[in-house]
Design a protein around this motif. Structure first.
Motif, short mmCIF file in Angstrom:
data_model
loop_
_atom_site.label_atom_id
_atom_site.label_comp_id
_atom_site.label_asym_id
_atom_site.label_seq_id
_atom_site.Cartn_x
_atom_site.Cartn_y
_atom_site.Cartn_z
N ASN A 60 34.43 9.30 36.32
CA ASN A 60 35.19 8.41 36.30
C ASN A 60 35.80 7.86 37.44
OD1 ASN A 60 34.63 8.44 33.20
ND2 ASN A 60 36.34 9.92 33.03
N LYS A 61 35.88 8.73 38.62
CA LYS A 61 36.62 8.24 39.44
C LYS A 61 35.76 7.93 40.95
CE LYS A 61 40.38 11.79 38.40
NZ LYS A 61 41.15 12.90 38.81
N SER A 62 34.65 8.55 41.08
CA SER A 62 34.01 8.16 42.20
C SER A 62 32.25 8.06 41.76
CB SER A 62 34.16 9.16 43.32
OG SER A 62 33.95 10.66 42.77
N THR A 63 31.49 7.57 43.03
CA THR A 63 30.16 7.57 42.88
C THR A 63 29.58 8.26 44.32
OG1 THR A 63 30.03 5.59 41.30
CG2 THR A 63 27.92 6.22 42.84
N GLU A 64 28.59 8.88 44.16
CA GLU A 64 28.05 9.85 45.24
C GLU A 64 26.42 9.59 45.24
OE1 GLU A 64 28.19 14.31 47.44
OE2 GLU A 64 29.12 13.87 45.61
N LEU A 65 26.13 9.26 46.41
CA LEU A 65 24.74 9.11 46.73
C LEU A 65 23.99 10.50 47.45
CD1 LEU A 65 24.34 5.71 47.71
CD2 LEU A 65 23.73 6.59 45.57
N LEU A 66 23.17 11.08 46.93
CA LEU A 66 22.44 12.27 47.20
C LEU A 66 21.04 11.73 47.91
CD1 LEU A 66 23.69 15.03 45.07
CD2 LEU A 66 24.60 14.37 47.07
N TYR A 67 20.54 12.38 48.58
CA TYR A 67 19.02 12.19 49.00
C TYR A 67 18.52 13.60 49.25
CZ TYR A 67 20.91 7.93 50.73
OH TYR A 67 21.32 6.50 50.72
N ALA A 68 17.20 13.66 48.75
CA ALA A 68 16.44 14.76 48.59
C ALA A 68 14.94 14.54 48.70
CB ALA A 68 16.66 15.41 47.21
N ASP A 69 14.07 15.37 49.01
CA ASP A 69 12.53 15.03 49.18
C ASP A 69 12.10 15.42 47.93
OD1 ASP A 69 12.49 14.60 51.97
OD2 ASP A 69 12.61 17.05 52.54
N LEU A 70 12.70 16.22 47.14
CA LEU A 70 12.26 16.79 45.88
C LEU A 70 13.34 16.84 44.65
CD1 LEU A 70 9.89 17.69 43.98
CD2 LEU A 70 10.39 20.00 44.70
#
Length: 295
Positions: free
Chosen positions: A8-18
């Motif tokens: 509800n408060k924020s959006t976070e982007l994560l990067y991963a190979d798998l």
């Protein structure tokens, strides 16, 4: 692969190979793939399965020489089955299952003796008699499995890079057979083997994994739908050899009552310790034929 996590408060982007999705049959991956216009072929059957479970304390009985009792319905006439299992704390869990929406959850919850009365509908009265003087330790819990479904990820073209599916996220099997966690273990072992021996790119390893998982699931799926299709009301894609499979499976089941070695082989196959071909050894086929000729 890029993953977007939102609250509800924020959006976070994560990067991963798998990225491994093990979130089960309700996984949001399917919705995401649909929005990305990626078609996932599916095999599914509407089974209308209902589970009702409750925990009990049974009165002392020195003649009680078992840890678990299983009453399985004889389709197509019987649709309700159940188990009573001893667990920790000298307590017992009773689970009643019903196919094709046979069990009404509302009736069980509404009546004080609803669960006990449900056990009276079983083909045998063993569980009902055990519960006559038992003490309920909680309220009945109800769980529904409307469908069994196999998402054919191995057949998807243009599957997203870095995404791998496991467990019920790929295939939700009929839980009555108790094979879901065993399938997940076999998938985990397959993934470990592929990653340990990896001589290709990560995406090629993922593709190889999904194809290997399809080979793991295929015979188990066939084993399950062989039994599920004993109910004529269940419709879906039937294998051409279904009648032969059902006949042979029935013979094995009946023979396992008479012969301990056949029973041991049957249990190993049902628990995925051995492949289904284990029940087609010459000795077992010979026992089946002898049983037919004698009767």
């Amino acid at each position: 692969m890029k993953i977007q996590l939102s609250n509800n408060k924020s959006t976070e982007l994560l990067y991963a190979d798998l990225v491994v999705d093990t979130s089960g049959s309700a996984s949001l991956t399917s919705t995401w793939l649909e929005k990305a216009k990626i078609t996932v072929p599916q095999e599914k059957l509407d089974i209308g399965l209902t589970y009702v479970s409750q925990k009990f304390k049974l009165p002392e009985n020195p003649k009680r020489d078992w840890k678990i009792k299983l009453i399985y319905p004889n389709p197509p006439q019987e649709k309700v089955g159940g188990t009573i299992s001893k667990v920790e704390g000298d307590q017992y869990i009773v689970t009643i299952i019903g196919y094709l929406n046979t069990i009404s959850g509302k009736e069980i919850i509404k009546r004080e003796d609803g669960f006990l009365e449900l056990t009276r509908t079983l083909p045998k009265q063993d569980i009902y008699h055990e519960l006559l003087n038992a003490t309920p330790l909680n309220k009945p819990s109800i769980y529904r499995v409307p469908q069994i479904k196999w998402k054919r990820i191995d057949k998807v073209k243009g599957f997203p890079n870095g995404l791998l599916l496991m467990g019920d996220t790929i295939c939700r099997i009929d839980p009555v057979f108790g094979q879901g966690m065993s399938i997940a273990v076999l998938e985990a072992l397959a993934l470990r083997s592929i990653l340990q021996e990896q001589r290709v790119s990560m995406q090629q390893a993922i593709t190889s994994y999904h194809k290997k998982v399809a080979r793991i699931i295929a015979p188990i799926w066939k084993m399950v739908i062989t039994e599920v299709f004993r109910y004529p009301a269940i419709t879906g894609k039937k294998p051409p050899e279904l009648n032969i499979q059902q006949w042979y499976a029935k013979q094995i089941y009946l023979l396992s009552i008479e012969k301990r070695d056949v029973y041991d082989s049957f249990i190993k196959v049902m628990n995925l310790v051995e492949p289904i071909t284990f029940l087609m050894k010459p000795k077992i086929i010979s026992s089946v034929l002898k049983r037919i000729l004698v009767k």
